[in-house]
Design an enzyme around this catalytic site. Sequence first.
Site, PDB file in Angstrom:
ATOM      1  N   MET A  40      13.191  26.271  71.325  1.00 44.88           N
ATOM      2  CA  MET A  40      12.270  27.595  71.877  1.00 44.88           C
ATOM      3  C   MET A  40      11.127  27.569  71.349  1.00 44.88           C
ATOM      4  O   MET A  40      10.384  28.611  71.334  1.00 44.88           O
ATOM      5  CB  MET A  40      13.167  28.947  71.691  1.00 44.88           C
ATOM      6  CG  MET A  40      14.559  28.646  72.196  1.00 44.88           C
ATOM      7  SD  MET A  40      15.439  30.367  72.547  1.00 44.88           S
ATOM      8  CE  MET A  40      15.425  30.886  70.754  1.00 44.88           C
ATOM      9  N   GLY A  41      10.683  26.550  70.749  1.00 48.25           N
ATOM     10  CA  GLY A  41       9.358  26.239  70.009  1.00 48.25           C
ATOM     11  C   GLY A  41       9.238  26.825  68.921  1.00 48.25           C
ATOM     12  O   GLY A  41      10.226  27.062  68.166  1.00 48.25           O
ATOM     13  N   HIS A  47      13.414  21.450  63.624  1.00 46.46           N
ATOM     14  CA  HIS A  47      13.246  20.805  64.874  1.00 46.46           C
ATOM     15  C   HIS A  47      12.555  19.404  64.795  1.00 46.46           C
ATOM     16  O   HIS A  47      13.184  18.373  65.529  1.00 46.46           O
ATOM     17  CB  HIS A  47      12.137  21.834  65.750  1.00 46.46           C
ATOM     18  CG  HIS A  47      12.509  22.980  65.890  1.00 46.46           C
ATOM     19  ND1 HIS A  47      11.890  23.977  65.385  1.00 46.46           N
ATOM     20  CD2 HIS A  47      13.381  23.646  66.628  1.00 46.46           C
ATOM     21  CE1 HIS A  47      12.222  25.421  65.810  1.00 46.46           C
ATOM     22  NE2 HIS A  47      13.124  24.932  66.542  1.00 46.46           N
ATOM     23  N   ASP A 163      23.002  25.628  64.197  1.00 42.12           N
ATOM     24  CA  ASP A 163      23.437  26.513  65.209  1.00 42.12           C
ATOM     25  C   ASP A 163      24.985  26.011  65.404  1.00 42.12           C
ATOM     26  O   ASP A 163      25.147  25.477  66.720  1.00 42.12           O
ATOM     27  CB  ASP A 163      22.718  26.545  66.434  1.00 42.12           C
ATOM     28  CG  ASP A 163      21.482  27.223  65.969  1.00 42.12           C
ATOM     29  OD1 ASP A 163      21.335  28.410  65.924  1.00 42.12           O
ATOM     30  OD2 ASP A 163      20.312  26.411  65.688  1.00 42.12           O
ATOM     31  N   GLN A 166      26.981  27.021  68.858  1.00 47.61           N
ATOM     32  CA  GLN A 166      26.238  26.778  69.742  1.00 47.61           C
ATOM     33  C   GLN A 166      26.553  25.121  70.114  1.00 47.61           C
ATOM     34  O   GLN A 166      26.716  24.802  71.196  1.00 47.61           O
ATOM     35  CB  GLN A 166      24.596  26.683  69.594  1.00 47.61           C
ATOM     36  CG  GLN A 166      23.771  26.074  70.479  1.00 47.61           C
ATOM     37  CD  GLN A 166      22.188  26.526  70.561  1.00 47.61           C
ATOM     38  OE1 GLN A 166      22.076  27.663  70.694  1.00 47.61           O
ATOM     39  NE2 GLN A 166      21.557  25.516  70.077  1.00 47.61           N
ATOM     40  N   SER A 198      14.313  28.281  59.894  1.00 46.96           N
ATOM     41  CA  SER A 198      14.309  28.995  61.088  1.00 46.96           C
ATOM     42  C   SER A 198      12.966  29.662  61.641  1.00 46.96           C
ATOM     43  O   SER A 198      12.292  29.974  61.092  1.00 46.96           O
ATOM     44  CB  SER A 198      15.451  30.104  61.178  1.00 46.96           C
ATOM     45  OG  SER A 198      15.272  30.837  62.119  1.00 46.96           O
ATOM     46  N   SER A 199      12.903  29.365  62.919  1.00 44.15           N
ATOM     47  CA  SER A 199      11.379  30.019  63.548  1.00 44.15           C
ATOM     48  C   SER A 199      11.305  31.497  63.168  1.00 44.15           C
ATOM     49  O   SER A 199      10.264  32.061  62.982  1.00 44.15           O
ATOM     50  CB  SER A 199      11.489  30.250  65.116  1.00 44.15           C
ATOM     51  OG  SER A 199      11.720  28.461  65.348  1.00 44.15           O
TER      52      SER A 199
HETATM   53  P1  AMP Z   1      15.717  26.855  68.623  1.00 46.22           P
HETATM   54  O1  AMP Z   1      14.323  26.417  68.946  1.00 46.22           O
HETATM   55  O2  AMP Z   1      15.950  27.878  67.495  1.00 46.22           O
HETATM   56  O3  AMP Z   1      16.572  26.921  69.881  1.00 46.22           O
HETATM   57  O4  AMP Z   1      16.173  25.393  67.820  1.00 46.22           O
HETATM   58  C1  AMP Z   1      16.247  24.060  68.685  1.00 46.22           C
HETATM   59  C2  AMP Z   1      17.320  23.210  68.000  1.00 46.22           C
HETATM   60  O5  AMP Z   1      16.684  22.782  66.719  1.00 46.22           O
HETATM   61  C3  AMP Z   1      18.540  23.893  68.172  1.00 46.22           C
HETATM   62  O6  AMP Z   1      19.588  22.349  68.483  1.00 46.22           O
HETATM   63  C4  AMP Z   1      18.681  24.224  66.592  1.00 46.22           C
HETATM   64  O7  AMP Z   1      20.065  24.115  66.168  1.00 46.22           O
HETATM   65  C5  AMP Z   1      18.017  23.046  65.869  1.00 46.22           C
HETATM   66  N1  AMP Z   1      17.383  23.639  64.612  1.00 46.22           N
HETATM   67  C6  AMP Z   1      16.847  24.817  64.094  1.00 46.22           C
HETATM   68  N2  AMP Z   1      16.693  25.045  62.970  1.00 46.22           N
HETATM   69  C7  AMP Z   1      17.245  23.840  62.392  1.00 46.22           C
HETATM   70  C8  AMP Z   1      17.216  23.613  61.136  1.00 46.22           C
HETATM   71  N3  AMP Z   1      16.919  24.199  60.043  1.00 46.22           N
HETATM   72  N4  AMP Z   1      17.653  22.101  60.779  1.00 46.22           N
HETATM   73  C9  AMP Z   1      18.278  21.366  61.800  1.00 46.22           C
HETATM   74  N5  AMP Z   1      18.302  21.602  63.131  1.00 46.22           N
HETATM   75  C10 AMP Z   1      17.729  22.953  63.321  1.00 46.22           C
END
Ligand code: AMP
Length: 293
Positions: A40-41, A47, A163, A166, A198-199
């Site tokens: 989701m950017g 990421h 996640d 998920q 985390s974003s």
């Molecule tokens: P999101 O943008 O939050 O939807 O995350 C996109 C992908 O990045 C998802 O598969 C998340 O599980 C992964 N992700 C987010 N934060 C982390 C993190 N701290 N370590 C590893 N993967 C992550």
Amino acid sequence: MRSSTETRVIETIADMRVWRESVRQPGEKDKPQVGLVPTMGALHDGHMTLVRKAVRECRHVAVSIFVNPMQFGPNEDFDRYPRTFENDVKLVREAGAEVVFHPAVTQLYPDGHGVATKVVAPGDLTERLCGQHRPGHFTGVTTVVLKLFSIVQPDVAYFGEKDFQQLTIIKRMSKDLDLPLDVVGVPTVREIDGLALSSRNVNLTSTERKRASELYKTLCFVREESLSGRRTLEEVLHVAGDRLNKMPEFSLQYLEACDPATLVPLKTAQTPMVILVAAKLGSVRLIDNLLVT
Ligand code: AMP
């Protein structure tokens, strides 16, 4: 690192299909042809760990950046979700991925996401943990992920263990719908103090940010205490949850220890086990988990 001019931003499904066709020829058999990293950017090093792994492992890599309205509830943070598109493209370019797929909401949901066909994963996986606090969330996730799979047609898709629910649901969807791709989980990337990247962390105040590492400390405490056998798993979860909840900034949503394959709650500590937590810290909802193998 690949040359920076190679990264293209693609905004339409039609152009993605043209790109996918252009890389259709089977490559060397030792590497998957196309890898996809859905995001989701507001990209951070969590990421980028997924993107770098995809670039190492696949001949062509697409990173999707789409804040998916279908997975946000009416009172959630869709509008205030951080958006840093230009910087995201720069990071993807530096990592050497070939395509950023950045569709508008109207591209993916031309008639609105409310009336679109949806993909519903089994309730035993989707209705507990985060699903209990975010009704409909995982239906939004599985729907958009299946759409991305259908548009990009990756051989491998990369998701973070951050996640965990998920990831489990997407693996299950892919198996149940016989999707011709591998779903790969990547371990969580953390700050020095243990906070999972985390974003949403940018929305924490400085006081909340200092407190936020308590989530990871709680997970470690549950792991150590429950495996030591000094107390029952139920007691440990109760004590740890209570302690977190008593900190003024925190409002605990759940703290559970589950079977990592089925997400069924465990009665006694065992390995493998995944300990999962969700809490609001001020107005920011954070989740984390610890896989004990
Ligand atoms: P999101 O943008 O939050 O939807 O995350 C996109 C992908 O990045 C998802 O598969 C998340 O599980 C992964 N992700 C987010 N934060 C982390 C993190 N701290 N370590 C590893 N993967 C992550």
